[in-house]
Design an enzyme around this catalytic site. Structure first.
Site, PDB file in Angstrom:
ATOM      1  N   GLY A 148     -13.417 176.968 -29.197  1.00 19.20           N
ATOM      2  CA  GLY A 148     -12.528 178.121 -29.032  1.00 19.20           C
ATOM      3  C   GLY A 148     -11.477 178.146 -30.128  1.00 19.20           C
ATOM      4  O   GLY A 148     -10.993 177.100 -30.538  1.00 19.20           O
ATOM      5  N   ARG A 165     -19.390 178.158 -30.496  1.00 19.05           N
ATOM      6  CA  ARG A 165     -19.611 177.023 -29.587  1.00 19.05           C
ATOM      7  C   ARG A 165     -21.021 176.453 -29.764  1.00 19.05           C
ATOM      8  O   ARG A 165     -21.562 175.840 -28.859  1.00 19.05           O
ATOM      9  CB  ARG A 165     -19.360 177.460 -28.146  1.00 19.05           C
ATOM     10  CG  ARG A 165     -17.920 177.848 -27.861  1.00 19.05           C
ATOM     11  CD  ARG A 165     -17.626 177.833 -26.383  1.00 19.05           C
ATOM     12  NE  ARG A 165     -16.306 178.322 -26.053  1.00 19.05           N
ATOM     13  CZ  ARG A 165     -15.205 177.589 -26.074  1.00 19.05           C
ATOM     14  NH1 ARG A 165     -15.281 176.319 -26.418  1.00 19.05           N
ATOM     15  NH2 ARG A 165     -14.040 178.114 -25.756  1.00 19.05           N
ATOM     16  N   ASP A 182     -12.878 168.433 -27.918  1.00 18.76           N
ATOM     17  CA  ASP A 182     -13.808 167.350 -27.588  1.00 18.76           C
ATOM     18  C   ASP A 182     -15.253 167.673 -27.950  1.00 18.76           C
ATOM     19  O   ASP A 182     -15.994 166.792 -28.397  1.00 18.76           O
ATOM     20  CB  ASP A 182     -13.669 166.896 -26.124  1.00 18.76           C
ATOM     21  CG  ASP A 182     -13.783 168.040 -25.138  1.00 18.76           C
ATOM     22  OD1 ASP A 182     -13.780 169.209 -25.570  1.00 18.76           O
ATOM     23  OD2 ASP A 182     -13.874 167.769 -23.932  1.00 18.76           O
ATOM     24  N   THR A 219      -7.010 171.998 -29.418  1.00 17.86           N
ATOM     25  CA  THR A 219      -7.427 172.694 -28.199  1.00 17.86           C
ATOM     26  C   THR A 219      -6.186 173.176 -27.473  1.00 17.86           C
ATOM     27  O   THR A 219      -5.236 172.399 -27.297  1.00 17.86           O
ATOM     28  CB  THR A 219      -8.256 171.822 -27.219  1.00 17.86           C
ATOM     29  OG1 THR A 219      -8.276 172.493 -25.951  1.00 17.86           O
ATOM     30  CG2 THR A 219      -7.736 170.427 -27.009  1.00 17.86           C
ATOM     31  N   ASP A 232      -6.028 173.620 -24.536  1.00 18.66           N
ATOM     32  CA  ASP A 232      -5.998 172.903 -23.248  1.00 18.66           C
ATOM     33  C   ASP A 232      -5.183 171.611 -23.338  1.00 18.66           C
ATOM     34  O   ASP A 232      -4.759 171.078 -22.313  1.00 18.66           O
ATOM     35  CB  ASP A 232      -7.428 172.555 -22.792  1.00 18.66           C
ATOM     36  CG  ASP A 232      -8.220 173.791 -22.397  1.00 18.66           C
ATOM     37  OD1 ASP A 232      -7.640 174.882 -22.335  1.00 18.66           O
ATOM     38  OD2 ASP A 232      -9.440 173.662 -22.157  1.00 18.66           O
ATOM     39  N   ASP A 275      -5.947 168.541 -23.907  1.00 18.05           N
ATOM     40  CA  ASP A 275      -6.427 167.452 -23.062  1.00 18.05           C
ATOM     41  C   ASP A 275      -7.217 166.370 -23.796  1.00 18.05           C
ATOM     42  O   ASP A 275      -7.956 165.613 -23.179  1.00 18.05           O
ATOM     43  CB  ASP A 275      -7.240 168.011 -21.882  1.00 18.05           C
ATOM     44  CG  ASP A 275      -8.405 168.884 -22.326  1.00 18.05           C
ATOM     45  OD1 ASP A 275      -8.624 169.029 -23.542  1.00 18.05           O
ATOM     46  OD2 ASP A 275      -9.094 169.433 -21.444  1.00 18.05           O
ATOM     47  N   ARG A 324      -9.431 174.494 -18.606  1.00 20.15           N
ATOM     48  CA  ARG A 324     -10.755 174.317 -18.007  1.00 20.15           C
ATOM     49  C   ARG A 324     -10.789 173.143 -17.035  1.00 20.15           C
ATOM     50  O   ARG A 324     -11.132 173.307 -15.871  1.00 20.15           O
ATOM     51  CB  ARG A 324     -11.759 174.068 -19.129  1.00 20.15           C
ATOM     52  CG  ARG A 324     -13.180 174.317 -18.741  1.00 20.15           C
ATOM     53  CD  ARG A 324     -14.126 173.639 -19.679  1.00 20.15           C
ATOM     54  NE  ARG A 324     -13.990 174.044 -21.060  1.00 20.15           N
ATOM     55  CZ  ARG A 324     -14.553 175.118 -21.593  1.00 20.15           C
ATOM     56  NH1 ARG A 324     -15.252 175.926 -20.850  1.00 20.15           N
ATOM     57  NH2 ARG A 324     -14.401 175.380 -22.879  1.00 20.15           N
TER      58      ARG A 324
END
Ligand code: F6P
Length: 348
Positions: free
Chosen positions: A11, A73, A104, A126, A128, A130, A172
């Protein structure tokens, strides 16, 4: 003379262009040549899709969102001998080393290439937030800024109409955007994958607030949060079971926020509205923090290639740059810790 490749995968996130610019500018300073790989790993499969980068091609891109290289992706590990194909294509095009900028998924391909003997380094990205080991991932800070601005705006309209506002944000598997955005934006309830709550707990929270004379509420929910009572509604959402090449479903299509707002209204009778922030969180100009760290990490990544230190990634650790193996950032997902989660209870 060395030729390096730069690729952005997964993304998009604000700050990718700052990282591309930094990696490329450092390479030019060192006298290297630079190839941009188009659309993530898709650009190094089949015939390949490459573009030679010059100082002019990275001029003026620091404040731009998205990525001038495009992204996807695509997962080469899904193709037969995909990793070998990528390596052969890069070598065949005279690309001696690669900077892979991604999360990741992208970095797991980079790690496999490194295991196969190719010179590749990473840059953590990211929204996110994470990846393990690193305190910084490109895009998170900007995404949080979007959430905070939205919450400030939603507060005034929520209070005017005495409504419950459910705000669905990205995330996510982890709730970093919801947690940090929700704290900074004054949410009274934050629901994240790490700490599931039941619909009864949400309803109880809303009744308690009303009982205390607080006649509106702002609930932030991460798109990946699970709540048993919402599952029937989410299972029937069109396209909710579609998966990408890395096996991820499109969570926005599952509509956890929408399902929650419907169930809240049914259970409480309180007027409830939902806002899904979606890709607004990924678009637009990067924050100063994202620009600066993307710049520092991009430069550091090129330096690693110059030193022939493949299989590593520069990260932020205790506010400084540290170099760790690629595997260290992808071995597990960094979760929101309990003490941070509990901080939100003070403002419930
Ligand atoms: O991984 C980053 C992320 O923004 C997630 O928070 C979200 O679930 C996903 O990407 C959305 O992906 P896409 O842009 O493919 O819909």
């Amino acid at each position: 003379m060395m030729r390096i490749g730069i690729l952005t995968g997964g993304g998009d996130a604000p700050g990718l262009n700052a990282a591309i610019r930094a990696a490329a500018r450092r390479a030019f300073q060192r006298g290297f040549q630079v190839t941009g790989i188009k659309n993530g790993w898709a650009g190094c499969l089949n015939a390949g899709d490459f573009e030679s980068l010059t100082p002019a091609s990275v001029r003026g891109i620091l404040p731009l969102g998205g990525t001038i290289l495009g992204t996807s992706r695509t997962n080469p590990m899904k193709e037969k001998d995909g990793v070998q194909q990528v390596i052969s294509l890069l070598r065949g095009n005279g690309i001696d080393g690669l900077v892979a900028i991604g999360g990741d998924d992208t970095l797991s391909v980079a790690a496999a290439m490194s295991d196969a003997g190719y010179l590749v380094v990473g840059v953590p990205k990211t929204i996110d937030n994470d990846l393990s080991a690193t305190e910084f991932c490109i895009g998170f800070d900007t995404a949080v800024g979007v959430v905070v601005e939205a919450l400030d705006r939603l507060h005034t309209t929520a209070s005017a109409h005495h409504r419950v506002m459910v705000v669905e944000v990205m995330g996510r598997d982890t709730g970093w955007v919801a947690m940090i955005g929700g704290l900074a934006g004054g949410a009274d309830m934050i629901i994240i994958p790490e700490f599931p709550v039941s619909l009864d707990q949400v309803v109880e929270h809303l009744h308690r607030r009303r009982g205390e004379g607080k006649d509106f509420s702002i609930i932030v929910i991460a798109e990946g949060a699970k709540m048993q009572a919402l599952e029937p509604a989410m299972a029937i959402a069109a396209g909710s079971d579609k998966r990408d090449a890395f096996g991820h479903v499109q969570l926005a299509k599952q509509g956890v926020g929408d399902a929650l707002s419907t169930r809240i209204e049914d259970a409480t009778g309180f007027e409830t509205r939902v806002t899904v922030l979606g890709h607004l969180q990924r678009g637009g100009s990067p924050s100063p923090v994202d620009r600066i760290w993307a710049t520092r990490l991009g430069v550091a990544a090129t330096d690693l290639l110059a030193e022939h230190r493949g299989g590593f990634i520069p990260i932020r650790h205790n506010g400084e740059i540290k170099v760790v193996p690629l595997r260290a950032v992808i071995e597990e997902q960094r979760k929101v810790p309990k003490d941070l989660y509990q901080l939100a209870n003070v403002f419930a």
